[in-house]
Design a protein around this motif. Structure first.
Motif: not given
Length: 243
Positions: A97-109, A116-121, A201-208
């Motif tokens: 549901s969390h895209n692992p590719d977005d780990l790098i976006k959170l780290r960059t933030a 604290v970086a939040v993967g925000s829906r 907050e870092v924008p992500i797409i959440f997929t069930d």
């Protein structure tokens, strides 16, 4: 030694866990992975142990006896990560549901100034795929409710895709975190803000999830609704030293 570790709690995730671990290790960044398994009867931990022969120095497993709740799993993982001196500590679900590719976006933030970086829906509209509308609305308005009660402007309070700098988790008194379900995510964000840490907050797409079974229940939402009021009241009687 790499400075980043991804904590993934598991309970009956045999359909997802190998793909998730291999995906994280395929990223163009040297993440370590810590699995916290609560005695999965489906053998999730056996899959992880087998993969440790492939990733002996980067994949770690902590086994707990029985299902003890999401919050206690993460706190167990946080303490382990602090003990092992990781500077960036991530939390992520096992079910994609969390895209692992977005780990790098959170780290960059966090590299760019966030504590604290939040993967925000919900920071840019509503970015949720495959959820029924009732659940989207429940999740979205849960954050609206928490903002109203706490007066803290975080758009996705219940998000479970996060990166913490180690100093945050060292400052937050982890033994005082009370919630064990998804309200744990609310309490951690609120406590970090009260300690003066910067939350981005870092924008992500959440997929069930497409495989495995969701762990969501009505009890989890009840804990959040009633617990947030209690958390806010208790905050008036507690000191939050700046980190």
């Amino acid at each position: 030694m790499p400075d980043s570790i991804v904590i993934i709690p598991t309970y009956n995730e045999k359909e997802n866990i190998e793909r998730m671990i291999r995906k994280v290790f395929s990223l163009p960044f040297n993440f370590h992975v810590l699995i916290i398994d609560d005695g999965s009867p489906d053998g999730t931990q056996i899959i992880v142990k087998n993969l440790q022969t492939t990733y002996p120095d980067t994949l770690f497993l902590e086994e707990r006896a029985g299902k003890q709740g999401l919050g206690t799993a993460y706190i167990h993982g946080f303490k382990w990560a602090i003990e092992h001196q990781y500077d960036y500590i991530f939390e992520m679900d096992a079910d994609f549901s969390h895209n692992p590719d977005d780990l790098i976006k959170l780290r960059t933030a966090c590299d760019e100034g966030a504590d604290v970086a939040v993967g925000s829906r919900y920071i840019k509209g509503v970015n949720v795929v495959n959820w029924p509308m009732s659940r989207v609305l429940m999740s979205y308005f849960a954050s609206v409710y928490v903002r109203f009660i706490t007066s803290v402007d975080i758009q996705d309070f219940t998000a479970g895709f996060m990166c913490y700098k180690r100093k945050v988790l060292e400052t937050v008194e982890l033994n005082k975190i009370k919630f064990v379900g998804y309200a744990f995510q609310i309490e951690m964000k609120y406590t970090a803000v009260k300690h003066g840490f910067k939350v981005a907050e870092v924008p992500i797409i959440f997929t069930d999830r497409t495989a495995g079974t969701s762990k969501m229940s009505k009890g989890i939402f009840k804990e959040a609704v009633l617990g947030v009021i209690r958390m806010r009241i208790n905050s008036f009687f507690r000191r939050y030293p700046e980190g």
